[in-house]
Scaffold this motif. Structure first.
Motif, PDB file in Angstrom:
ATOM      1  N   ASP A 314       0.806  -1.226   0.000  1.00 20.39           N
ATOM      2  CA  ASP A 314       0.000   0.000   0.000  1.00 20.39           C
ATOM      3  C   ASP A 314       0.835   1.271   0.000  1.00 20.39           C
ATOM      4  O   ASP A 314       0.311   2.383   0.111  1.00 20.39           O
ATOM      5  CB  ASP A 314      -0.952   0.005   1.199  1.00 20.39           C
ATOM      6  CG  ASP A 314      -0.213  -0.008   2.541  1.00 20.39           C
ATOM      7  OD1 ASP A 314       1.039   0.101   2.552  1.00 20.39           O
ATOM      8  OD2 ASP A 314      -0.884  -0.149   3.583  1.00 20.39           O
ATOM      9  N   GLY A 315       2.153   1.140  -0.152  1.00 22.14           N
ATOM     10  CA  GLY A 315       3.035   2.293  -0.245  1.00 22.14           C
ATOM     11  C   GLY A 315       3.703   2.704   1.055  1.00 22.14           C
ATOM     12  O   GLY A 315       4.638   3.520   1.048  1.00 22.14           O
ATOM     13  N   ARG A 316       3.245   2.194   2.187  1.00 21.26           N
ATOM     14  CA  ARG A 316       3.880   2.535   3.459  1.00 21.26           C
ATOM     15  C   ARG A 316       5.312   2.000   3.481  1.00 21.26           C
ATOM     16  O   ARG A 316       5.598   0.935   2.929  1.00 21.26           O
ATOM     17  CB  ARG A 316       3.112   1.933   4.638  1.00 21.26           C
ATOM     18  CG  ARG A 316       1.835   2.661   5.018  1.00 21.26           C
ATOM     19  CD  ARG A 316       1.150   1.955   6.173  1.00 21.26           C
ATOM     20  NE  ARG A 316       0.641   0.651   5.780  1.00 21.26           N
ATOM     21  CZ  ARG A 316       0.428  -0.366   6.628  1.00 21.26           C
ATOM     22  NH1 ARG A 316       0.708  -0.212   7.917  1.00 21.26           N
ATOM     23  NH2 ARG A 316      -0.070  -1.501   6.194  1.00 21.26           N
ATOM     24  N   THR A 317       6.198   2.739   4.122  1.00 23.56           N
ATOM     25  CA  THR A 317       7.583   2.307   4.277  1.00 23.56           C
ATOM     26  C   THR A 317       7.935   2.214   5.759  1.00 23.56           C
ATOM     27  O   THR A 317       7.337   2.891   6.599  1.00 23.56           O
ATOM     28  CB  THR A 317       8.556   3.267   3.576  1.00 23.56           C
ATOM     29  OG1 THR A 317       8.448   4.568   4.154  1.00 23.56           O
ATOM     30  CG2 THR A 317       8.285   3.330   2.079  1.00 23.56           C
ATOM     31  N   PHE A 318       8.886   1.371   6.052  1.00 22.66           N
ATOM     32  CA  PHE A 318       9.390   1.239   7.419  1.00 22.66           C
ATOM     33  C   PHE A 318      10.815   0.711   7.348  1.00 22.66           C
ATOM     34  O   PHE A 318      11.271   0.239   6.302  1.00 22.66           O
ATOM     35  CB  PHE A 318       8.518   0.289   8.247  1.00 22.66           C
ATOM     36  CG  PHE A 318       8.544  -1.144   7.767  1.00 22.66           C
ATOM     37  CD1 PHE A 318       9.461  -2.050   8.280  1.00 22.66           C
ATOM     38  CD2 PHE A 318       7.655  -1.587   6.796  1.00 22.66           C
ATOM     39  CE1 PHE A 318       9.489  -3.369   7.843  1.00 22.66           C
ATOM     40  CE2 PHE A 318       7.665  -2.901   6.341  1.00 22.66           C
ATOM     41  CZ  PHE A 318       8.591  -3.791   6.869  1.00 22.66           C
ATOM     42  N   ARG A 319      11.507   0.801   8.473  1.00 21.97           N
ATOM     43  CA  ARG A 319      12.880   0.320   8.531  1.00 21.97           C
ATOM     44  C   ARG A 319      13.057  -0.715   9.636  1.00 21.97           C
ATOM     45  O   ARG A 319      12.486  -0.582  10.712  1.00 21.97           O
ATOM     46  CB  ARG A 319      13.852   1.486   8.760  1.00 21.97           C
ATOM     47  CG  ARG A 319      13.983   2.405   7.548  1.00 21.97           C
ATOM     48  CD  ARG A 319      14.915   3.575   7.831  1.00 21.97           C
ATOM     49  NE  ARG A 319      15.073   4.420   6.648  1.00 21.97           N
ATOM     50  CZ  ARG A 319      15.805   5.531   6.602  1.00 21.97           C
ATOM     51  NH1 ARG A 319      16.441   5.948   7.723  1.00 21.97           N
ATOM     52  NH2 ARG A 319      15.903   6.220   5.494  1.00 21.97           N
ATOM     53  N   ASN A 320      13.840  -1.713   9.328  1.00 21.17           N
ATOM     54  CA  ASN A 320      14.282  -2.700  10.311  1.00 21.17           C
ATOM     55  C   ASN A 320      15.646  -2.216  10.806  1.00 21.17           C
ATOM     56  O   ASN A 320      16.636  -2.263  10.080  1.00 21.17           O
ATOM     57  CB  ASN A 320      14.388  -4.068   9.635  1.00 21.17           C
ATOM     58  CG  ASN A 320      14.872  -5.181  10.560  1.00 21.17           C
ATOM     59  OD1 ASN A 320      15.337  -6.219  10.084  1.00 21.17           O
ATOM     60  ND2 ASN A 320      14.780  -5.010  11.864  1.00 21.17           N
ATOM     61  N   GLY A 321      15.671  -1.699  12.030  1.00 14.05           N
ATOM     62  CA  GLY A 321      16.905  -1.120  12.530  1.00 14.05           C
ATOM     63  C   GLY A 321      16.788  -0.727  13.989  1.00 14.05           C
ATOM     64  O   GLY A 321      15.962  -1.251  14.745  1.00 14.05           O
ATOM     65  N   ASP A 322      17.588   0.240  14.391  1.00 17.33           N
ATOM     66  CA  ASP A 322      17.636   0.712  15.771  1.00 17.33           C
ATOM     67  C   ASP A 322      16.385   1.532  16.078  1.00 17.33           C
ATOM     68  O   ASP A 322      16.096   2.518  15.385  1.00 17.33           O
ATOM     69  CB  ASP A 322      18.891   1.575  15.959  1.00 17.33           C
ATOM     70  CG  ASP A 322      19.116   1.973  17.408  1.00 17.33           C
ATOM     71  OD1 ASP A 322      18.184   1.842  18.223  1.00 17.33           O
ATOM     72  OD2 ASP A 322      20.234   2.432  17.712  1.00 17.33           O
ATOM     73  N   PRO A 323      15.636   1.171  17.132  1.00 17.41           N
ATOM     74  CA  PRO A 323      14.421   1.935  17.454  1.00 17.41           C
ATOM     75  C   PRO A 323      14.711   3.389  17.820  1.00 17.41           C
ATOM     76  O   PRO A 323      13.828   4.239  17.681  1.00 17.41           O
ATOM     77  CB  PRO A 323      13.822   1.164  18.636  1.00 17.41           C
ATOM     78  CG  PRO A 323      14.944   0.358  19.193  1.00 17.41           C
ATOM     79  CD  PRO A 323      15.831   0.033  18.037  1.00 17.41           C
ATOM     80  N   ALA A 324      15.929   3.687  18.265  1.00 18.38           N
ATOM     81  CA  ALA A 324      16.290   5.073  18.571  1.00 18.38           C
ATOM     82  C   ALA A 324      16.271   5.937  17.314  1.00 18.38           C
ATOM     83  O   ALA A 324      16.158   7.166  17.395  1.00 18.38           O
ATOM     84  CB  ALA A 324      17.660   5.140  19.240  1.00 18.38           C
ATOM     85  N   ALA A 325      16.391   5.295  16.154  1.00 21.64           N
ATOM     86  CA  ALA A 325      16.344   6.004  14.871  1.00 21.64           C
ATOM     87  C   ALA A 325      14.990   5.804  14.199  1.00 21.64           C
ATOM     88  O   ALA A 325      14.881   5.862  12.975  1.00 21.64           O
ATOM     89  CB  ALA A 325      17.469   5.524  13.968  1.00 21.64           C
TER      90      ALA A 325
END
Length: 358
Positions: A314-325
């Motif tokens: 649906d176009g949403r983006t997210f990152r797998n990484g440090d939650p502080a970022a």
């Protein structure tokens, strides 16, 4: 007719729960097994080697395995009753089960024994395997032995067992294999002998190497979720569902099985080898192998900042990484409902209270 309800037995229920707990506590096999290299799906073998789903077997399956091990002991004892038959189930050089290893220790097998003195071929060395099956499968082997001949029966009866036999003969440098198959409880037995097949052994070894060294999951056996072999697979939810793999070093993009040494794994991020205990535990720097996330596609990455960015349909983006970022950890991605990714309220709570999805 109305079905008669089963009468509850809390002791048996507790017993089943204890069996499940024991299986969950057992550490996974560290290698790709020669006993499974004949299975049809590369992806299943890769996911198992990568510890994507711990302890996938039901209690009933675990009990069948236990019955097989106990029946093996009975069959071995019976064979030793025959004058002239010499069955060894322990390697005199090591004091342990006969074992074989290749491909940097990532490909291994353990046969049930080595036997000489069989009345059919007294001088030939045979790899011995004892299998226990249900009555129907046992009867099928007897029929196939009569129909296609003893030397072809194992191949026609169970290709996975046949491939296992071929690998063991190749590594043991034995010309033949002797399988004894029993019905449950070892109440009936049948034996079949099989000749070595070095060409197939080389092909299967090459397959094992491709699976072990693959950086991402191989193609599915079928893209059809209704395919019968997929529906019977213990890893179905990972391939055709929305389940996320376990979080450990082997599902992490930073980890690599090294082909020198003895089952050695390395971490590109830490720039060192990682022990089995470390692999099981994983670390905060875990980043999923991108192809293991079923609901999004990787579109960007930053190796230095250690994040991978994904785009959902649906176009949403997210990152797998440090939650502080403002990223999601792998532990969060394993449990989160994809619909909640990017939810403003949930993200506000995560930021304000240093919270995590659990």
């Amino acid at each position: 007719m109305v079905a008669i309800p089963a009468i509850a037995d809390p002791t048996i229920d507790a017993l089943r729960a204890a069996v499940e707990a024991r299986a969950a506590a057992e550490e996974p096999r560290t290698y790709l097994g020669m006993s499974s290299i004949g299975r049809p799906c590369d992806r299943e073998l890769w996911l198992t080697f990568r510890w994507a789903m711990p302890s996938p077997y039901s209690v009933d399956a675990l009990w069948r395995f236990e019955d097989g091990h106990r029946s093996e002991e009975v069959m071995a004892a019976r064979l030793r009753l025959v004058p002239g038959v010499h069955l060894r189930t322990v390697d005199p050089r090591t004091g342990q089960q006969f074992g074989f290893a290749d491909l940097g220790g990532h490909f291994r097998g353990h046969c049930d024994g080595m036997v000489t003195g069989l009345l059919q071929a007294p001088k030939a060395l045979h790899v011995w395997e004892g299998k226990a099956t249900n009555e129907k499968k046992h009867a099928d082997l007897i029929k196939l032995k009569q129909k296609v001949g003893e030397k072809n029966a194992l191949h026609e009866w169970d290709y996975t067992y046949y491939a296992q036999a071929v690998m063991y003969m190749a590594y043991a440098e034995a010309p033949r294999h002797y399988l004894t198959c029993s019905s449950p409880g070892a109440r009936a037995m049948v034996g079949v002998r099989t000749d070595a097949n070095l060409d197939l052994a080389r092909t299967l070894r090459d397959r094992a190497e491709r699976i072990i060294t693959a950086a991402e999951p191989p193609p599915k056996l079928s893209d059809n979720p209704g395919w019968y072999q997929c529906k019977m697979c213990q890893l179905y939810s990972l391939c055709h569902g929305r389940a996320m793999p376990a979080v450990n070093c082997r599902t992490c993009a930073h980890a690599t099985p090294e082909m020198d040494g003895d089952g050695r794994w390395s971490c590109a991020r830490r720039k060192r080898d990682i022990t089995k205990a470390e692999q099981l535990k994983g670390c905060a720097g875990h980043r999923y192998i991108p192809k293991l996330i079923p609901f999004a596609e990787a579109v960007d990455a930053d190796p230095v900042a250690n994040w991978v960015e994904y785009r959902m349909p649906d176009g949403r983006t997210f990152r797998n990484g440090d939650p502080a970022a403002n990223c999601y950890t792998s532990d969060e991605l394993r449990v989160i409902d994809p619909a909640m990714i990017g939810d403003a309220g949930a993200d506000l709570l995560r930021t304000a209270f240093d919270g995590r999805h659990v």
